[in-house]
Design a protein around this motif. Sequence first.
Motif, PDB file in Angstrom:
ATOM      1  N   LEU A  78     -18.276   9.020   3.630  1.00 41.65           N
ATOM      2  CA  LEU A  78     -18.240  10.416   3.521  1.00 41.65           C
ATOM      3  C   LEU A  78     -18.392  10.995   4.715  1.00 41.65           C
ATOM      4  O   LEU A  78     -19.399  10.896   5.459  1.00 41.65           O
ATOM      5  N   LEU A  79     -17.636  11.934   5.237  1.00 43.34           N
ATOM      6  CA  LEU A  79     -17.668  12.663   6.418  1.00 43.34           C
ATOM      7  C   LEU A  79     -18.106  14.249   5.926  1.00 43.34           C
ATOM      8  O   LEU A  79     -17.284  14.991   5.147  1.00 43.34           O
ATOM      9  N   LEU A  80     -19.374  14.419   6.516  1.00 40.46           N
ATOM     10  CA  LEU A  80     -20.109  15.662   5.934  1.00 40.46           C
ATOM     11  C   LEU A  80     -20.428  16.378   7.295  1.00 40.46           C
ATOM     12  O   LEU A  80     -21.307  16.528   7.612  1.00 40.46           O
ATOM     13  N   GLY A  81     -19.289  17.112   7.907  1.00 32.65           N
ATOM     14  CA  GLY A  81     -19.559  17.631   8.994  1.00 32.65           C
ATOM     15  C   GLY A  81     -19.963  16.725  10.260  1.00 32.65           C
ATOM     16  O   GLY A  81     -19.100  16.001  10.553  1.00 32.65           O
ATOM     17  N   GLU A  82     -21.185  16.926  10.841  1.00 32.33           N
ATOM     18  CA  GLU A  82     -21.479  16.341  11.865  1.00 32.33           C
ATOM     19  C   GLU A  82     -22.034  14.774  11.210  1.00 32.33           C
ATOM     20  O   GLU A  82     -22.427  13.967  12.240  1.00 32.33           O
ATOM     21  N   ARG A  83     -22.320  14.539  10.044  1.00 27.11           N
ATOM     22  CA  ARG A  83     -22.949  13.658   9.406  1.00 27.11           C
ATOM     23  C   ARG A  83     -21.841  12.779   8.844  1.00 27.11           C
ATOM     24  O   ARG A  83     -21.042  13.187   7.876  1.00 27.11           O
ATOM     25  N   THR A  84     -22.051  11.309   8.943  1.00 24.46           N
ATOM     26  CA  THR A  84     -21.180  10.510   8.334  1.00 24.46           C
ATOM     27  C   THR A  84     -21.914   9.461   7.356  1.00 24.46           C
ATOM     28  O   THR A  84     -23.212   8.872   8.114  1.00 24.46           O
ATOM     29  N   ILE A  85     -21.884   9.189   6.104  1.00 25.46           N
ATOM     30  CA  ILE A  85     -22.601   8.405   5.310  1.00 25.46           C
ATOM     31  C   ILE A  85     -21.669   7.323   4.954  1.00 25.46           C
ATOM     32  O   ILE A  85     -20.638   7.347   4.325  1.00 25.46           O
ATOM     33  N   ARG A  86     -21.921   5.934   5.294  1.00 32.27           N
ATOM     34  CA  ARG A  86     -21.240   4.769   5.229  1.00 32.27           C
ATOM     35  C   ARG A  86     -21.558   4.070   4.049  1.00 32.27           C
ATOM     36  O   ARG A  86     -22.842   4.196   3.766  1.00 32.27           O
ATOM     37  N   PHE A  87     -20.542   3.300   3.357  1.00 35.36           N
ATOM     38  CA  PHE A  87     -21.136   2.277   2.279  1.00 35.36           C
ATOM     39  C   PHE A  87     -20.933   1.382   2.685  1.00 35.36           C
ATOM     40  O   PHE A  87     -20.644   0.464   1.468  1.00 35.36           O
ATOM     41  N   ASP A  88     -20.995   0.495   3.690  1.00 33.06           N
ATOM     42  CA  ASP A  88     -21.048  -0.920   3.932  1.00 33.06           C
ATOM     43  C   ASP A  88     -22.478  -1.357   3.724  1.00 33.06           C
ATOM     44  O   ASP A  88     -22.493  -2.563   3.871  1.00 33.06           O
ATOM     45  N   GLN A  89     -23.430  -0.645   3.554  1.00 33.79           N
ATOM     46  CA  GLN A  89     -24.766  -1.121   3.176  1.00 33.79           C
ATOM     47  C   GLN A  89     -25.151  -0.007   2.220  1.00 33.79           C
ATOM     48  O   GLN A  89     -25.014   1.360   2.414  1.00 33.79           O
ATOM     49  N   PRO A  90     -26.429  -0.350   1.385  1.00 39.91           N
ATOM     50  CA  PRO A  90     -26.794   0.587   0.541  1.00 39.91           C
ATOM     51  C   PRO A  90     -27.531   1.750   1.165  1.00 39.91           C
ATOM     52  O   PRO A  90     -28.443   1.737   2.268  1.00 39.91           O
ATOM     53  N   GLN A  91     -27.588   2.784   0.472  1.00 42.80           N
ATOM     54  CA  GLN A  91     -28.206   3.981   1.051  1.00 42.80           C
ATOM     55  C   GLN A  91     -28.984   4.775   0.112  1.00 42.80           C
ATOM     56  O   GLN A  91     -28.906   4.235  -1.278  1.00 42.80           O
TER      57      GLN A  91
END
Length: 357
Positions: A78-91
């Motif tokens: 997920l590309l959320l402006g300046e923040r990126t949330i990756r899904f290759d490990q649990p969040q």
Amino acid sequence: MTASHYLRPTGFVDTPVGFDGQVARLAGGLVWHSAYELTVVEDGRIASRRLVPVAEADTLPDAVQPVRAALAAPRPPLLLGERTIRFDQPQVAAILNVTPDSFSDGGAHAGDPEAAASAGVMAAAAGAAIVDVGGESTRPGAEPVWEGDEIARVVPVIELLARAGVAVSVDTRNGAVMAAALHAGAVIVNDVSALLGDDRALGTVIGAGCPVVLMHAGDPRDLHHRALGPHPLFDVFDWLAARVAAVEAAGIPKARIMVDPGIGFGKTLADNLAILNGLALLHGIGCPLFLGASRKRMIGALSNEAPADQRLGGSVALALKGVEQGAQIIRAHDVAETVQALRVWRGLRDQALSAVF
């Protein structure tokens, strides 16, 4: 006679090292499996069920080969402006209720935006990738909230959190609340009615271009109405797959859609347990899996009716059950404890990848 095919990853292993061609990676994450459970349902009844080793996956029916590909495909971040949330490990997504009648915290943050925002910032500091802000209780029997009141509850908190650099999702089924929250700085919509509860919701999310969580529940007007058949896991899969297809066709890219099986919504204890046991099946939809089982009623039902604030152990157990099956986001009340559990799980996984036993 109509037949439906379901493909569920199973035979999970700690590491792929030394098992070339015998294991498959699940959704680009840290979970590998050695087999598929292939179930054929005909006219509502299970006609056959068999295990197929990953090494023999090419022999699977043509009908499930696209699902097999979806199971293996990495999920785009997920590309959320300046923040990126990756899904290759649990969040972890932190639950932040700003309602006076929440089932889980009794309205601890109601009416105090500064205290609520402070709790959200602390959750982010404890390791939450997202803070999920909700202004309407969806517990059974809760009274509907006028959207103006819901906006007044969530917007000041979201503004403070966004100003502090926190990635915020808004937990709402009302289009006007979504619009106000997104304007205030929220970057994700989490809708328990899967954009069916308000005619304005779908257009609002399309216009904002933001990611959305689609949850399975009962009737959008009665989220706790049970409408599942004898195979609840397959019912949830079919409903979510159809809903994702409809939302994608309407204009929301699949890369921005997450799915939630809706544990505790329109489901019996047996339904919830069956869905959690077979959770990996839902990766066949091709979207990141958002799991919210924290402090749910099922934990109390399995532990001498423990009240909501005494369900930490069960919540962590369900979180680990989810990540063992590839769930990418765990929605949690007890953030520090859940983050710690996932970090220990990640440490075990990293050691296994070194193949040193």
